[in-house]
Design an enzyme around this catalytic site. Sequence first.
Site, PDB file in Angstrom:
ATOM      1  N   LYS A   1      -8.168  17.750  -6.161  1.00 60.05           N
ATOM      2  CA  LYS A   1      -8.440  17.181  -7.480  1.00 60.05           C
ATOM      3  C   LYS A   1      -9.931  17.320  -7.736  1.00 60.05           C
ATOM      4  O   LYS A   1     -10.713  17.535  -6.797  1.00 60.05           O
ATOM      5  CB  LYS A   1      -8.005  15.714  -7.559  1.00 60.05           C
ATOM      6  CG  LYS A   1      -8.744  14.807  -6.588  1.00 60.05           C
ATOM      7  CD  LYS A   1      -8.257  13.382  -6.616  1.00 60.05           C
ATOM      8  CE  LYS A   1      -8.669  12.661  -7.875  1.00 60.05           C
ATOM      9  NZ  LYS A   1      -8.370  11.207  -7.805  1.00 60.05           N
TER      10      LYS A   1
ATOM     11  N   LYS B   1       0.679  11.934   3.337  1.00 55.87           N
ATOM     12  CA  LYS B   1       0.777  11.179   4.585  1.00 55.87           C
ATOM     13  C   LYS B   1       1.554   9.884   4.391  1.00 55.87           C
ATOM     14  O   LYS B   1       2.430   9.537   5.202  1.00 55.87           O
ATOM     15  CB  LYS B   1      -0.645  10.883   5.085  1.00 55.87           C
ATOM     16  CG  LYS B   1      -0.734  10.002   6.318  1.00 55.87           C
ATOM     17  CD  LYS B   1      -2.164   9.911   6.826  1.00 55.87           C
ATOM     18  CE  LYS B   1      -3.052   9.107   5.913  1.00 55.87           C
ATOM     19  NZ  LYS B   1      -2.825   7.645   6.022  1.00 55.87           N
TER      20      LYS B   1
ATOM     21  N   CYS C   1      -3.922  10.912   1.159  1.00 55.79           N
ATOM     22  CA  CYS C   1      -3.095   9.706   1.043  1.00 55.79           C
ATOM     23  C   CYS C   1      -1.623   9.977   0.728  1.00 55.79           C
ATOM     24  O   CYS C   1      -0.747   9.644   1.523  1.00 55.79           O
ATOM     25  CB  CYS C   1      -3.683   8.774  -0.016  1.00 55.79           C
ATOM     26  SG  CYS C   1      -5.299   8.111   0.419  1.00 55.79           S
TER      27      CYS C   1
ATOM     28  N   LYS D   1       0.831  -1.209   0.000  1.00 55.96           N
ATOM     29  CA  LYS D   1       0.000   0.000   0.000  1.00 55.96           C
ATOM     30  C   LYS D   1       0.865   1.258   0.000  1.00 55.96           C
ATOM     31  O   LYS D   1       0.682   2.164  -0.827  1.00 55.96           O
ATOM     32  CB  LYS D   1      -0.921  -0.012   1.214  1.00 55.96           C
ATOM     33  CG  LYS D   1      -1.659   1.293   1.474  1.00 55.96           C
ATOM     34  CD  LYS D   1      -2.586   1.686   0.328  1.00 55.96           C
ATOM     35  CE  LYS D   1      -3.344   2.959   0.680  1.00 55.96           C
ATOM     36  NZ  LYS D   1      -4.253   3.373  -0.403  1.00 55.96           N
TER      37      LYS D   1
END
Length: 431
Positions: A320, A263, A260, A204
Amino acid sequence: MKILVIGTGYVGSTTAMVFAELGWKVTGLDTDVHKIRQLRQGLLHFHEPGLEDLLKKHIQSGQIKFTTDKDKAIQESDVIFICVGTPSRPDGSADLRFVKQVASEIGQKMNGYKLVVTKSTVPVGTQELVTGWIEAAQEHFYPFDVASNPEFLREGKAVTDALNPDRIVIGSESKRATNLLKSLYHSVKCPFVITTPRTAELIKYASNAFLATKISYINELARLCDELNVNVKDVAGGIGLDPRIGSSFLQAGIGYGGSCFPKDVSALILTARQNNIELSVLEKVVKVNQTQHSYLTDKARTRLGSFSGKKIAILGLAFKPDTDDIREAPALRIIESLLNERAQLRLYDPIATLPHDAKYESVAVCLEVEEALKEADAVFLCTEWPIIRGIDWAQMKDVMAHGNVFDGRNILNAHDMQALGYYYQSIGSND
């Protein structure tokens, strides 16, 4: 099989709705009474295209319900997904206090075998910590497994990504847990990556860090393109046709943001440092991203001479399009920079809003594009919303005081804007 999703934020809500769509009985658990009340009414507390439709569909069908009753929810479930937040600490590490709290509550309240699955993005080794926290909290021994099943959702495309994933990663040391998780996804057609929990956790982080690297790479290359009078869009198009590279995440602009990438890249760098490894490429990725917005504001300062007293429009706040998420949004960095130099700002975004606790002076939030552009000395384009892409710039020429356009997302065509009489500055594509 009954599924419990703990945490009804972005990941938790999406996870719950998608499993309901796949035919499972799902309960969403949260301590936030207001959130649960909204969800029960079919109202989503964030913007994500298509997700509220699934929410309303499955509340009506009875496939999904929401509760604040921890005891009943945990005891009636077979599989428990942990989807709580893991915010960054000041040093960049992931704060696992919410994960620990949930794990302890599961241990205290469980009444039989449970499969506990970490869906939240967590550092390598968290599965072992969760196992220990559950064991320590158990008053009576019940068997359980802890597996890792990271999400790979794009904000704005979460429903599509969840229902049509390019892969499902399952990290588990238990055959029973692996088979249970595979059965939950039995109707989903995609490759399965069956691996260890530590590997799943690292996949991930590594995935997000690599995508962030592509963004910073093309952004830094765009700076060179400006000096060489080369269009970075053509460069990105040329290299993106190589299947080893691919065209995604090669759009130059003012940098990445969201919940995301910033971090996760920081957490991965810290994990490496804690293991005496230097991830120098990723450290440069972060540096480029942190300075990319100032690359455009520097060009604007050169053009305007000073921001002090200037009326400047900001079009787009979200990091976005198709999301209301402004976490780490480059637009916020530009806003802060301009305010520090005493500019007068007018902001517009079709969905996103400033934080409720934000107390900006010299800032007006506008409901229409034209209102934001009225008598502006300059405009910064910070999010590539369709409504911003579709602005009639010929009409706006008489609305603005001065036609200075600083395109932070390379939305517009330089020749077209210059032909209309605008001063147009993008990032690496001004030819």
